[in-house]
Every structure is written in structure tokens, then in C-alpha cells.
Write an enzyme that holds these catalytic residues in place. Structure first.
Site, PDB file in Angstrom:
ATOM      1  N   CYS A   1      -2.317  -8.275   7.769  1.00  0.00           N
ATOM      2  CA  CYS A   1      -3.420  -7.339   7.566  1.00  0.00           C
ATOM      3  C   CYS A   1      -4.025  -7.063   8.932  1.00  0.00           C
ATOM      4  CB  CYS A   1      -4.460  -7.904   6.612  1.00  0.00           C
ATOM      5  SG  CYS A   1      -5.877  -6.810   6.355  1.00  0.00           S
ATOM      6  N   GLY A   2      -3.842  -5.847   9.424  1.00  0.00           N
ATOM      7  CA  GLY A   2      -4.300  -5.509  10.770  1.00  0.00           C
ATOM      8  C   GLY A   2      -5.806  -5.546  10.913  1.00  0.00           C
TER       9      GLY A   2
ATOM     10  N   GLU B   1      -6.055  -9.908   0.519  1.00  0.00           N
ATOM     11  CA  GLU B   1      -6.531  -8.542   0.703  1.00  0.00           C
ATOM     12  C   GLU B   1      -7.021  -7.974  -0.624  1.00  0.00           C
ATOM     13  OE1 GLU B   1      -4.954  -4.477   2.920  1.00  0.00           O
ATOM     14  OE2 GLU B   1      -3.752  -6.319   2.967  1.00  0.00           O
ATOM     15  N   ARG B   2      -8.220  -7.423  -0.611  1.00  0.00           N
ATOM     16  CA  ARG B   2      -8.783  -6.874  -1.848  1.00  0.00           C
ATOM     17  C   ARG B   2      -7.855  -5.794  -2.407  1.00  0.00           C
ATOM     18  NH1 ARG B   2     -13.583  -2.559  -0.156  1.00  0.00           N
ATOM     19  NH2 ARG B   2     -12.319  -1.461   1.400  1.00  0.00           N
TER      20      ARG B   2
ATOM     21  N   ASN C   1     -12.106  -8.449   1.780  1.00  0.00           N
ATOM     22  CA  ASN C   1     -10.889  -9.125   2.203  1.00  0.00           C
ATOM     23  C   ASN C   1     -11.287 -10.523   2.668  1.00  0.00           C
ATOM     24  OD1 ASN C   1      -8.835  -6.738   2.299  1.00  0.00           O
ATOM     25  ND2 ASN C   1     -10.653  -5.979   3.351  1.00  0.00           N
TER      26      ASN C   1
ATOM     27  N   ASN D   1      -4.347   0.931  -2.241  1.00  0.00           N
ATOM     28  CA  ASN D   1      -3.885  -0.443  -2.409  1.00  0.00           C
ATOM     29  C   ASN D   1      -3.011  -0.561  -3.650  1.00  0.00           C
ATOM     30  OD1 ASN D   1      -4.919  -1.667  -0.138  1.00  0.00           O
ATOM     31  ND2 ASN D   1      -6.837  -2.261  -1.103  1.00  0.00           N
TER      32      ASN D   1
ATOM     33  N   CYS E   1      -6.730   0.729   7.194  1.00  0.00           N
ATOM     34  CA  CYS E   1      -5.625  -0.228   7.213  1.00  0.00           C
ATOM     35  C   CYS E   1      -5.001  -0.184   8.595  1.00  0.00           C
ATOM     36  CB  CYS E   1      -4.583   0.102   6.144  1.00  0.00           C
ATOM     37  SG  CYS E   1      -3.156  -1.035   6.215  1.00  0.00           S
ATOM     38  N   GLY E   2      -5.168  -1.267   9.348  1.00  0.00           N
ATOM     39  CA  GLY E   2      -4.663  -1.302  10.715  1.00  0.00           C
ATOM     40  C   GLY E   2      -3.155  -1.238  10.795  1.00  0.00           C
ATOM     41  N   ASN E   3      -2.468  -1.976   9.932  1.00  0.00           N
ATOM     42  CA  ASN E   3      -1.006  -1.955   9.975  1.00  0.00           C
ATOM     43  C   ASN E   3      -0.457  -0.591   9.605  1.00  0.00           C
ATOM     44  OD1 ASN E   3      -0.747  -4.615  10.792  1.00  0.00           O
ATOM     45  ND2 ASN E   3      -0.639  -5.409   8.718  1.00  0.00           N
TER      46      ASN E   3
ATOM     47  N   GLN F   1       0.823  -1.193   0.000  1.00  0.00           N
ATOM     48  CA  GLN F   1       0.000   0.000   0.000  1.00  0.00           C
ATOM     49  C   GLN F   1       0.864   1.252   0.000  1.00  0.00           C
ATOM     50  OE1 GLN F   1      -2.232  -0.828   3.598  1.00  0.00           O
ATOM     51  NE2 GLN F   1      -4.078  -1.246   2.412  1.00  0.00           N
TER      52      GLN F   1
END
Length: 251
Positions: free
Chosen positions: A183-184, A174-175, A156, A27, A36-38, A9
Site C-alpha cells: 500500500c503506497g 487496507e479499508r 487503513n 476498492n 492510491c500510491g501504488n 483495486q
């Protein structure tokens, strides 16, 4: 041959009137997404360092996230409440119980996986619980299910293996990005989905190919907390002409 540092990303940080910073997320396929958690964890670490305080806030397309960067190198993100209604996720049709919906991959009489839980953490997730995450060809199945008509905004796709009430293994397609090492938001969604099915406690360690995250679905306020490390891999400078081209295209 792969050239350059590569990434799943691209994140841009803009000024915010609601928080310390506004985070935009693209993305690998060029599509802009809301969560996006990460990325939030990495952004929190950077902003915390620049502001000289551990607690920071990050505005995204659909909410403001609270974050805390600890001296131990771990960052906790308050991801807010999961969205569990079919029209909030969203799904293309009404499901009264989204902890287990009618969807399967493989032959009708012997599906490879079936009955996922669906959750939105700012982006839609479908989590299939399986006996062995390594036995599923997620690189083939993930793309098909990402574009399933049931998911009007795509989804996702994750497969989760419950090792104990405190530990889950997870792999995610992940889409817009494909197979990913971490993926967080998927880890958060898996934690919520597992609790809803009575498979785990509210606080679990989620092991992804890229490492571990601790996910807690807090009972008091329903918020999901995600805690994990961050690492700086590379620093560089983008040429100004690139930004000029982006502005000309409305990016």
C-alpha cells in the site's frame, strides 16, 4: 479456487482539464476512494510510455500528483503534503497531537498495540509501531480497527517495525480491501509517522510483503515522495457491454 488475474483495486483513467489524466479508484468492496500510491505509480508508467516523456501529472479526487518515470524502471510520485490535523484526517474527535493518539487493541491492562500515529495521504491511516510485525494478527485486528468509531470514513490500519533510522517493515490492512501485499499511501503515512515520533530519518526504505518503496518526507516543502518499481502482469480487453451497464448505473 481463484480464477482470473484478480486485483485489490480497479483503476479507470479519464480525460482531465488539470493534468495529463484523471484517475478513479475503486476498492475490492466496490467503494470509490481518493488516493492510491501504488496505482498512481503504475498509471504514471503507462501514461509516460504513451506520451513519450518521463514527467507526467495525474489528477485524483483531491489533488494533482506530479510523477516521474525513470529509465531505470523506477517511478517517483510527489504525493503532496500529509494532512495531520484531526479534522483533515478525519477523526471523530479532537486530538491536539495526532502523532500519538489514544487507541489500543487488546486487553486494557496489556494491549497488543496502542497509541498509533494518524495521517491522511488523501485517505486516512493509523500506524501502530510494534516490536515485530509478524507477531500481530492483523487479519483479525485490522477489520475491527478499520471500522472503529474514531474513524468516520474508516481507516487503513498499519503495523510498523523500525529496523534502523533508514529502514521500516510494514504490514497493512487496507479499508475495503483487507490484508494487502503493498500500500503506497500506507508506506508514505508510516514514513511521516516515524519521523514525527523521532524514530527514523526523513528518507527511509519501507519493506512491505510485496517489495520495497523509498519514502522521503522532504523538509523544504513538506511534500512526500514515493519511489518504487512497477510491473505489467496482464493485458486484456473488457467488453463494451460492461461499460454500457456501468453508465446505466451511473458509474
Amino acid at each position: 479456487m481463484r480464477r482470473g488475474i484478480g486485483c485489490d483495486q480497479l483503476i479507470a483513467l479519464d480525460p482531465s482539464s488539470e493534468a495529463d489524466v484523471f484517475m478513479r479508484i475503486w476498492n475490492a468492496d466496490g467503494g470509490e476512494v481518493a488516493a492510491c500510491g501504488n496505482a498512481a505509480r503504475c498509471v504514471a508508467a503507462v501514461v509516460s510510455s504513451e506520451l513519450g516523456r518521463p514527467a507526467v501529472t495525474i489528477e485524483t479526487e483531491d489533488q494533482v500528483l506530479g510523477a516521474y518515470a525513470g529509465a531505470d524502471g523506477l517511478v517517483t510520485i510527489d504525493m503532496g503534503e500529509p494532512r495531520l490535523r484531526w479534522d483533515e484526517i478525519p477523526l471523530a474527535e479532537d486530538f491536539h497531537d495526532t502523532s500519538r493518539i489514544e487507541l489500543q487493541a487488546g486487553p486494557i491492562d496489556a494491549p497488543v498495540m496502542h497509541s498509533p500515529g494518524v495521517v491522511s495521504m488523501g485517505n486516512p491511516h493509523a500506524i501502530f509501531f510494534v516490536d515485530d510485525v509478524d507477531a500481530i494478527a492483523l487479519d483479525r485486528i485490522g477489520s475491527m480497527l478499520e471500522h472503529h468509531p474514531l474513524f468516520p470514513e474508516r481507516a487503513n490500519i498499519s503495523i510498523a517495525q523500525v529496523l534502523s533510522p533508514e529502514h521500516v517493515r510494514l504490514r497493512t490492512w487496507e479499508r475495503g480491501a483487507g490484508l494487502t501485499r503493498a500500500c503506497g499511501t500506507a508506506a508514505c503515512a508510516a514514513g511521516v509517522a516515524a519521523v514525527r515520533r523521532g524514530l527514523t530519518d526523513r528518507k527511509v526504505t519501507v519493506t512491505l510483503p510485496g517489495g520495497d518503496l523509498v519514502i522521503e518526507w522532504r523538509e523544504g516543502d513538506g511534500h512526500v515522495l514515493m519511489t518504487g518499481p512497477y510491473a505489467l502482469d496482464f493485458e486484456g480487453t473488457l467488453p463494451a457491454q460492461l461499460f454500457d451497464a456501468g453508465e446505466a448505473q451511473g458509474v
